[in-house]
Design an enzyme around this catalytic site. Sequence first.
Site, mmCIF file in Angstrom:
data_model
loop_
_atom_site.group_PDB
_atom_site.id
_atom_site.type_symbol
_atom_site.label_atom_id
_atom_site.label_comp_id
_atom_site.label_asym_id
_atom_site.label_seq_id
_atom_site.Cartn_x
_atom_site.Cartn_y
_atom_site.Cartn_z
ATOM 1 N N GLU A 94 0.815 -1.223 0.000
ATOM 2 C CA GLU A 94 0.000 0.000 0.000
ATOM 3 C C GLU A 94 0.848 1.273 0.000
ATOM 4 O OE1 GLU A 94 -0.516 -2.630 1.854
ATOM 5 O OE2 GLU A 94 -2.612 -3.263 1.607
ATOM 6 N N PHE A 97 -11.163 -7.297 14.469
ATOM 7 C CA PHE A 97 -10.121 -7.773 13.560
ATOM 8 C C PHE A 97 -9.807 -6.705 12.508
ATOM 9 C CE2 PHE A 97 -8.896 -10.069 9.608
ATOM 10 C CZ PHE A 97 -7.632 -10.452 10.048
ATOM 11 N N GLN A 98 -8.532 -6.377 12.385
ATOM 12 C CA GLN A 98 -8.040 -5.365 11.442
ATOM 13 C C GLN A 98 -8.670 -3.993 11.639
ATOM 14 O OE1 GLN A 98 -8.035 -7.141 7.460
ATOM 15 N NE2 GLN A 98 -5.973 -7.914 7.911
ATOM 16 N N LYS A 158 -17.411 -0.852 6.778
ATOM 17 C CA LYS A 158 -17.959 -1.869 5.887
ATOM 18 C C LYS A 158 -19.470 -1.712 5.684
ATOM 19 C CE LYS A 158 -17.272 -6.731 5.124
ATOM 20 N NZ LYS A 158 -16.582 -7.954 5.504
ATOM 21 N N MET A 194 24.255 8.576 0.920
ATOM 22 C CA MET A 194 24.168 9.886 1.562
ATOM 23 C C MET A 194 24.589 9.810 3.026
ATOM 24 S SD MET A 194 23.696 12.996 1.196
ATOM 25 C CE MET A 194 22.708 13.590 -0.175
HETATM 26 C C1 LIG Z 1 12.645 5.581 4.677
HETATM 27 C C2 LIG Z 1 13.965 6.218 4.953
HETATM 28 N N1 LIG Z 1 14.852 5.614 5.781
HETATM 29 C C3 LIG Z 1 16.052 6.175 6.009
HETATM 30 C C4 LIG Z 1 16.400 7.360 5.435
HETATM 31 C C5 LIG Z 1 17.758 8.012 5.711
HETATM 32 N N2 LIG Z 1 18.553 8.057 4.474
HETATM 33 C C6 LIG Z 1 18.615 9.170 3.715
HETATM 34 S S1 LIG Z 1 19.530 8.965 2.343
HETATM 35 C C7 LIG Z 1 19.902 7.372 2.759
HETATM 36 C C8 LIG Z 1 20.766 6.533 1.892
HETATM 37 C C9 LIG Z 1 20.140 6.210 0.590
HETATM 38 O O1 LIG Z 1 20.912 5.213 -0.003
HETATM 39 P P1 LIG Z 1 20.690 4.813 -1.512
HETATM 40 O O2 LIG Z 1 19.262 4.556 -1.764
HETATM 41 O O3 LIG Z 1 21.632 3.730 -1.853
HETATM 42 O O4 LIG Z 1 21.046 6.155 -2.275
HETATM 43 P P2 LIG Z 1 22.488 6.870 -2.402
HETATM 44 O O5 LIG Z 1 22.540 7.911 -1.318
HETATM 45 O O6 LIG Z 1 23.528 5.829 -2.231
HETATM 46 O O7 LIG Z 1 22.463 7.483 -3.752
HETATM 47 C C10 LIG Z 1 19.297 7.030 3.977
HETATM 48 C C11 LIG Z 1 19.440 5.725 4.642
HETATM 49 C C12 LIG Z 1 15.434 7.964 4.613
HETATM 50 N N3 LIG Z 1 15.640 9.138 4.017
HETATM 51 N N4 LIG Z 1 14.251 7.353 4.363
#
Ligand SMILES: Cc1ncc(C[n+]2csc(CCOP(=O)(O)OP(=O)(O)O)c2C)c(N)n1
Lengths: 167, 571
Positions: B49, B111-112, B161, B474
């Site tokens: 979802e 439920f749910q 529902k 990042m």
């Molecule tokens: C749902 C979620 N969890 C954690 C983060 C923290 N976060 C920001 S950028 C990043 C790394 C992203 O890695 P990747 O998808 O490999 O992209 P890259 O930066 O390597 O291009 C993380 C863990 C986030 N923004 N969103």
Amino acid sequence: MKRTLIARVEDKPGVLNRVASLFRRRAFNIESLTVGHTEEPDVSRMTIVVDSTRTDAEKVAQNLQKLVNVIRVEDISELPAVTRDVALIKVETPDSRTRAELMQIVDTFRARVVDVGVETLIVEATGTEEKVDSLVDVLRPFGIVEMVRTGRVAMVRGKTTNKGEYK
Amino acid sequence: MRLTGAQIVWEMLHREGVEVVFGIPGGAIMHTYHPLSEYGIHHVLVRHEQGAAHAADGYARASGRVGVAIATSGPGATNLVTGIATAMMDSSPIVCITGQVASSLIGTDAFQETDITGITLPITKHNYLVTDVGDLASVIHEAFYLASHGRPGPVLIDLPKDVQQAETEFVPPESEVRLPGHAYIKAVDQTEAIARAAKLIDSSQRPVILAGHGVSMSKAESALREFAEMIDCPVTVTLLGKGGFPASHPLYLGMMGMHGDAQANNAIQEADLLIALGMRFDDRVTGDLSRYAPHARKVHIDMDAAELNKLIPVDVAVRADIKQALSTLIPLVTRRERPQWRTEFRDWLEDSRKVDVVHRPSNGRLTVPHLIDAMSTATGGKAIVVTDVGQHQMWAAQYYRFDHPNAFITSGGLGTMGFGLPAAIGAQMACPNAEVWAIVGDGGIQMTVQELATVVQEELPIKIALCDNGYLGMVRQWQEMFYDKNYESTHLANPDFVKLAEAYGIRAWRAKDLDGARSAIDEARKHSGPALIDFQVVGEGEGGNVYPMVPSGAALHEMIRRPHQTKVGER
Ligand SMILES: Cc1ncc(C[n+]2csc(CCOP(=O)(O)OP(=O)(O)O)c2C)c(N)n1
Ligand SMILES: [Mg+2]
């Protein structure tokens, strides 16, 4: 400084929850909030008091106005207004001498005794918060066993109502 | 006409002009799914979802229309939450419809059962729990109105529902919605404030226009262009403002903020006037607020009054739709040229060009800037680019040359990893003939990778550019710069993404250098179906970090610039 906001809201389920949730989410610090019915059947009215040194009243107003069920918000702090706070104060009266003394004080403050029990009585006071505060100060040495205050309600004097346009 | 609640849902969606919805059925919403085929609305079966909410969001951003997501009660509804919060932060108009347990069971931990209106209260513009089938039609109409009017945002409708099952005489709601509070938001005259803005603009020597998402939301791109040219004022954009002003325009300064262009950040810090249009001074664009634009007066135009004076006190606050405000403002300002200011920011621009990694040889390796530059060239800047979140997102913003509005779709405010692929599905559904590229990271794609199945089931020709750097890049960059190179929990042992894509039935390529990248991009574009390219890119050292970077707590002009000398791949 304290600022007073008045919000007319649609009387629908969950509206108070929406308002409370907004305050929590935006970390707004609210001194008091009262809700009640109005002259219109589907409209409730909230009086909200904020301490403007801690929370910007304008921000509160703008965010409240964005809630779909909020009809109109107005900051009436600068307008001539009647403000009232209602208190019920239960005081200890161990003997008839203190009781007599209390009755006199209550009279002076134009408050009322609304219940007399064996060892306590209940005082009802209506007035500005300052007036209620000073009554409470005077009653405190007698022993306040329970107290409830409604918080501020307010209405602008004269012909103005808060149904006009919000700016 | 007697209709059940379920039929009213589709009847109303149809009347609201909905052609496609994204969702997954389940116990509490099955009744609504049952009559779907009678209404000619296309249902995209997602695999989670969260994907439905992001797809609805991507659809909305690409088309400017309301996106719709549908889920069952309980876990179906809670799975929407991340997508709803994403849409809220980026003011994206979506309507979510969730099933709920029967009214008689609400509050009994049935439920749910989950209190989804309670859960989503702070992350929706508004939400409804419908308890009477007689209200349903007008609630749906109001929900679409609210989602798309004023400052757009997500609206959720929770449908027990029994309300879906109940029958009633269907009465089409009046087209005008009755929202007593709404009138006050619309009704304020801003001509006086706009006149004051015009005075400030006329007396400024070094103005900068900050163009945000509000520009494209109000379709004010050409008004903005006319305005900027008239007062000869450089324009910098926010992440979501990309495309609001053509990247090829001589007055274009690039993006502002944490990973903004140096010339944009410098111009803001040196400006004597900021003209902020439909943006909200997010901490990612201002850096240290107390030292933000220290010499500048500020004019802020936004349609959300709660954004004005929220973070920085401004000299003139105008609550208005950007296009309307500009049409009032343009006749009031004096046409003039600012040759000196121009030379100054041209110098900064030239300087940025010099240190830019794409103007250096890729050294037999592949960097994301190089590959996005190649992609921008190959597609002529005409693709719809949807990104995930991370380094690749910032590089996509920096190196793809956007000349068109609504062509860059990204999660800005919430920064939601997992957004890219499902949002690209939504964008492609909205624009079937457009070339849609999903630029994603190796980390983020794995958060919603199941939607590859949706891509195949819907036969969508989406091209996926997977920037495979072996890291949560990042976060790794922050660790390199601010946490002693302690790469705690950021290395990714990845699956073979080419095989993974092929397992779903998607054509896939792998590229390790710039030539390989160029030919893979060509191959993928020639292929009529969905395609994935696993770009094996530099994960560390030169070419592995996003520059410039304003460290958190620093002022914009204190951004860390790219080191000059190192070769790609070297540290
Ligand atoms: C749902 C979620 N969890 C954690 C983060 C923290 N976060 C920001 S950028 C990043 C790394 C992203 O890695 P990747 O998808 O490999 O992209 P890259 O930066 O390597 O291009 C993380 C863990 C986030 N923004 N969103
Ligand atoms: Mg990565």
